[in-house]
Design an enzyme around this catalytic site. Structure first.
Site, PDB file in Angstrom:
ATOM      1  CE  LYS A  18     -14.818  69.376 -15.274  1.00 55.67           C
ATOM      2  NZ  LYS A  18     -14.122  68.421 -14.374  1.00 55.67           N
ATOM      3  CG  ASN A  19     -10.287  68.032 -13.981  1.00 53.43           C
ATOM      4  OD1 ASN A  19     -11.426  68.502 -13.872  1.00 53.43           O
ATOM      5  ND2 ASN A  19     -10.068  66.775 -14.326  1.00 53.43           N
ATOM      6  NE  ARG A  89     -15.377  63.875  -6.831  1.00 51.30           N
ATOM      7  CZ  ARG A  89     -15.946  63.388  -5.737  1.00 51.30           C
ATOM      8  NH1 ARG A  89     -17.220  63.525  -5.530  1.00 51.30           N
ATOM      9  NH2 ARG A  89     -15.229  62.752  -4.845  1.00 51.30           N
ATOM     10  CB  CYS A 113     -19.388  62.428 -13.375  1.00 52.59           C
ATOM     11  SG  CYS A 113     -19.275  63.729 -14.610  1.00 52.59           S
ATOM     12  NE  ARG A 118     -16.016  60.937  -8.523  1.00 56.71           N
ATOM     13  CZ  ARG A 118     -15.965  61.919  -9.425  1.00 56.71           C
ATOM     14  NH1 ARG A 118     -17.064  62.286 -10.049  1.00 56.71           N
ATOM     15  NH2 ARG A 118     -14.832  62.536  -9.696  1.00 56.71           N
ATOM     16  N   PRO A 119     -15.827  58.684  -2.316  1.00 58.27           N
ATOM     17  CG  PRO A 119     -14.554  57.111  -1.146  1.00 58.27           C
ATOM     18  CD  PRO A 119     -15.204  57.373  -2.473  1.00 58.27           C
ATOM     19  CB  ILE A 120     -14.266  63.650   0.268  1.00 56.61           C
ATOM     20  CG1 ILE A 120     -15.326  63.850   1.360  1.00 56.61           C
ATOM     21  CG2 ILE A 120     -14.800  63.997  -1.101  1.00 56.61           C
ATOM     22  CD1 ILE A 120     -15.641  65.335   1.623  1.00 56.61           C
ATOM     23  CG  ASP A 121     -11.611  58.028   2.398  1.00 61.11           C
ATOM     24  OD1 ASP A 121     -12.076  58.187   1.253  1.00 61.11           O
ATOM     25  OD2 ASP A 121     -10.678  57.239   2.646  1.00 61.11           O
ATOM     26  CD  GLN A 122      -7.185  58.487   1.839  1.00 62.39           C
ATOM     27  OE1 GLN A 122      -6.052  58.763   2.199  1.00 62.39           O
ATOM     28  NE2 GLN A 122      -7.926  57.586   2.476  1.00 62.39           N
ATOM     29  CG  ASP A 303     -11.664  62.371 -16.549  1.00 59.07           C
ATOM     30  OD1 ASP A 303     -12.274  61.534 -15.860  1.00 59.07           O
ATOM     31  OD2 ASP A 303     -11.360  63.501 -16.128  1.00 59.07           O
ATOM     32  NE  ARG A 395     -19.901  68.941 -14.428  1.00 58.49           N
ATOM     33  CZ  ARG A 395     -19.263  67.834 -14.068  1.00 58.49           C
ATOM     34  NH1 ARG A 395     -19.841  66.671 -14.206  1.00 58.49           N
ATOM     35  NH2 ARG A 395     -18.063  67.876 -13.527  1.00 58.49           N
TER      36      ARG A 395
HETATM   37  C1  UD1 Z   1     -10.519  64.164 -10.405  1.00 54.36           C
HETATM   38  C2  UD1 Z   1     -11.110  64.805 -11.625  1.00 54.36           C
HETATM   39  C3  UD1 Z   1     -11.828  63.768 -12.490  1.00 54.36           C
HETATM   40  C4  UD1 Z   1     -10.936  62.581 -12.774  1.00 54.36           C
HETATM   41  C5  UD1 Z   1     -10.254  62.071 -11.522  1.00 54.36           C
HETATM   42  C6  UD1 Z   1      -9.207  61.008 -11.802  1.00 54.36           C
HETATM   43  C7  UD1 Z   1     -11.594  67.054 -10.873  1.00 54.36           C
HETATM   44  C8  UD1 Z   1     -12.625  68.033 -10.469  1.00 54.36           C
HETATM   45  N1  UD1 Z   1     -12.039  65.825 -11.212  1.00 54.36           N
HETATM   46  O1  UD1 Z   1     -11.609  63.645  -9.648  1.00 54.36           O
HETATM   47  O2  UD1 Z   1     -12.206  64.392 -13.715  1.00 54.36           O
HETATM   48  O3  UD1 Z   1     -11.720  61.530 -13.314  1.00 54.36           O
HETATM   49  O4  UD1 Z   1      -9.618  63.144 -10.802  1.00 54.36           O
HETATM   50  O5  UD1 Z   1      -8.222  61.509 -12.655  1.00 54.36           O
HETATM   51  O6  UD1 Z   1     -10.411  67.338 -10.942  1.00 54.36           O
HETATM   52  N2  UD1 Z   1     -10.932  58.311  -3.576  1.00 54.36           N
HETATM   53  C9  UD1 Z   1     -11.134  57.831  -2.296  1.00 54.36           C
HETATM   54  N3  UD1 Z   1     -11.101  58.722  -1.264  1.00 54.36           N
HETATM   55  C10 UD1 Z   1     -10.875  60.056  -1.441  1.00 54.36           C
HETATM   56  C11 UD1 Z   1     -10.660  60.530  -2.748  1.00 54.36           C
HETATM   57  C12 UD1 Z   1     -10.697  59.643  -3.793  1.00 54.36           C
HETATM   58  O7  UD1 Z   1     -11.348  56.630  -2.094  1.00 54.36           O
HETATM   59  O8  UD1 Z   1     -10.858  60.790  -0.460  1.00 54.36           O
HETATM   60  C13 UD1 Z   1     -10.955  57.369  -4.711  1.00 54.36           C
HETATM   61  C14 UD1 Z   1     -12.046  57.700  -5.735  1.00 54.36           C
HETATM   62  O9  UD1 Z   1     -13.279  57.144  -5.375  1.00 54.36           O
HETATM   63  C15 UD1 Z   1     -11.465  57.104  -6.997  1.00 54.36           C
HETATM   64  C16 UD1 Z   1      -9.949  57.334  -6.822  1.00 54.36           C
HETATM   65  O10 UD1 Z   1      -9.742  57.535  -5.429  1.00 54.36           O
HETATM   66  O11 UD1 Z   1     -11.696  55.720  -7.034  1.00 54.36           O
HETATM   67  C17 UD1 Z   1      -9.390  58.541  -7.553  1.00 54.36           C
HETATM   68  O12 UD1 Z   1     -10.199  59.673  -7.281  1.00 54.36           O
HETATM   69  P1  UD1 Z   1      -9.634  61.156  -7.357  1.00 54.36           P
HETATM   70  O13 UD1 Z   1      -8.296  61.140  -8.029  1.00 54.36           O
HETATM   71  O14 UD1 Z   1      -9.732  61.753  -6.006  1.00 54.36           O
HETATM   72  O15 UD1 Z   1     -10.682  61.841  -8.312  1.00 54.36           O
HETATM   73  P2  UD1 Z   1     -11.401  63.227  -8.141  1.00 54.36           P
HETATM   74  O16 UD1 Z   1     -10.475  64.203  -7.478  1.00 54.36           O
HETATM   75  O17 UD1 Z   1     -12.754  63.041  -7.555  1.00 54.36           O
END
Ligand code: UD1
Length: 431
Positions: A18-19, A89, A113, A118-122, A303, A395
């Site tokens: 999936k991912n 997501r 989920c 779950r920010p996207i700042d990075q 997961d 999903r």
């Molecule tokens: C992806 C997977 C999800 C899995 C996760 C961790 C997809 C669609 N989803 O989610 O199934 O649980 O990887 O293996 O592939 N974070 C920040 N800022 C950012 C991005 C992330 O602070 O810009 C934090 C998140 O809140 C979390 C951690 O970093 O605490 C890891 O998140 P991330 O690896 O980015 O997970 P996703 O890509 O959302």
């Protein structure tokens, strides 16, 4: 509806990851040609992304059940189906892919989920470094390459993020010059995305390590690619086999990707035997307590935390689970408690008092992996468990009920009907 007390036996075939799929579909937007993608999982997240691409003008055709042909040559930048984007997501990958293809993007803030913030700042930091202005307004993300094109840059991720690593790879693929991502995530699906893009003409090196280098190319050409097997789907069947004391041959897997899961299962007394592209899982007569901490790959995957928690409820002794990735991923524990599980949660730590026989109850699938955990608990429990909101499970697991029933489970989708607003499905018990 799950009639518990069954033991899983037999063979199960694992679908595509999936991912990986949810990044590869947006990546196809950048390809100037026809992509044939094999091992595409039939799950609602990939269906939604394919629908989004189709509404943007892509031609999409299934050649067989799991092979899809995607032609994005005639896609143009127009308003996308934002209602669909909001539900998943992985819609954040459209930011990187659209920026790469058009120099600008408009998407919704991602759904998916709910494990706390779950920010996207990075992601945004990466796009800024590549020369894009990014604005988040009223639930939308607007991104614009300042001079119409992205430029390679050196980006250090403050947090190891799967999504940010893949999104920056996408955006950097067609940028001018070289991008270096430091402190990158190393998950198998990151390597898969890089392999997909490289097979279409990209120049990405180091995926799977913490430093990824992307040399921008002028354009990508069409080609064929097969998605890797799903690590988490395989892990879920491994845990389900172990929790029910069964014996299951899990086929079409890459055992190296499962090592973190196999190692922890062996600590519970479960036998895990790797052979080629299969693993055989033989459940122990009594499972032992373990301590687990979730971490980015190659650590134990977050997961897999809810399914493993369901197993530890029926193992002997007290286990400790530490969530090392998300702030709030234990909400589902309340549902397990309804089945008689004894679990104390303090922040990111759950203490599971195992050894209790679970009893069937009506429970919710709070999210995708929590839903799978409820089904595993239901199979271990006495009596009947009804899991509501199975759309979460759909999903990410292809034909979950069908595959489990083929292994001897006793699960029925009781009644699925559209709610009056025509969007959400509900599961109601009848009879
Ligand atoms: C992806 C997977 C999800 C899995 C996760 C961790 C997809 C669609 N989803 O989610 O199934 O649980 O990887 O293996 O592939 N974070 C920040 N800022 C950012 C991005 C992330 O602070 O810009 C934090 C998140 O809140 C979390 C951690 O970093 O605490 C890891 O998140 P991330 O690896 O980015 O997970 P996703 O890509 O959302």
């Amino acid at each position: 509806m799950i009639h518990g007390g069954t033991t899983l036996r037999g063979e199960v075939e694992i679908s595509g990851a999936k991912n990986a799929a949810v990044a590869i579909i947006p990546a196809a937007l950048m390809v100037d040609g026809v992509c044939v993608i094999e091992n595409m999982p039939q799950i609602s997240d990939t269906e939604m992304l394919l629908t989004i691409l189709r509404e943007l003008g892509a031609r999409i055709r299934f050649l067989n059940r799991s092979t899809v042909e995607i032609d994005c040559r005639n896609v143009c930048m127009q308003d996308a189906p934002y209602d669909l984007m909001r539900k998943i997501r992985a819609s954040y990958y459209l930011i990187g892919a659209m920026l790469g293809r058009f120099g600008h993007a408009k998407t919704t803030m991602p759904g998916g989920c709910n494990f706390g913030v779950r920010p996207i700042d990075q992601h945004i930091k990466g796009m800024n470094a590549l020369g894009a202005d990014v604005d988040v307004k009223a639930g939308f993300v607007y991104a614009d390459a300042r001079d119409g094109k992205l430029h390679g840059a050196r980006i250090y991720l403050d947090k190891v993020s799967v999504g940010a690593t893949m999104n920056i790879i996408l955006a950097a693929t067609l940028a001018q010059g070289r991008t270096i991502i430091e402190n990158a995530a190393r998950e198998p699906h990151i390597v898969d995305l890089a392999n997909f893009l490289n097979s279409m003409g990209a120049d990405i090196r180091g995926a799977g390590t913490d430093t990824v280098k992307v040399n921008g190319v002028e354009k990508l050409h069409g080609g064929s690619y097969a998605i890797i097997p799903d690590q988490i789907e395989a892990g879920t069947y491994m845990v389900a086999a172990a929790a029910t004391g069964g014996e299951v041959l899990i086929k079409n897997v890459i055992p190296r990707h499962l090592e973190c899961i196999s190692a922890k299962l062996r600590e519970t007394g479960t036998i895990v035997l790797e052979n080629g592209d299969t693993v055989l899982v033989k459940g122990a007569s009594s499972l032992r307590k373990i301590n687990v901490k979730t971490l980015p790959y190659p650590g134990f995957p977050t997961d897999m935390q809810p399914p493993m928690c369901a197993l530890l409820c029926v193992a002997g002794g007290t286990s400790v689970i530490t969530e090392g990735v998300y702030d709030n991923r234990f909400k589902y524990v309340n549902e397990l408690r309804k089945m008689g599980a004894e679990i104390q949660v303090d922040g990111r730590v759950a203490v599971v008092e195992g050894g209790h026989r679970l009893s069937g109850a009506p429970v919710m699938a709070c999210d995708l992996r929590a839903g799978a955990a409820m089904v595993i608990a239901g199979m271990c429990a006495s009596g009947t468990t009804v899991v509501e909101d199975v759309r979460f499970i759909e999903r990410g697991y292809e034909n979950f009920v069908g595959k489990l029933n083929a292994l001897g489970a006793d699960i029925h989708i009781v009644d699925e009907r559209e709610e009056s607003d025509g969007r959400d499905k509900i599961l109601t018990m009848i009879g």
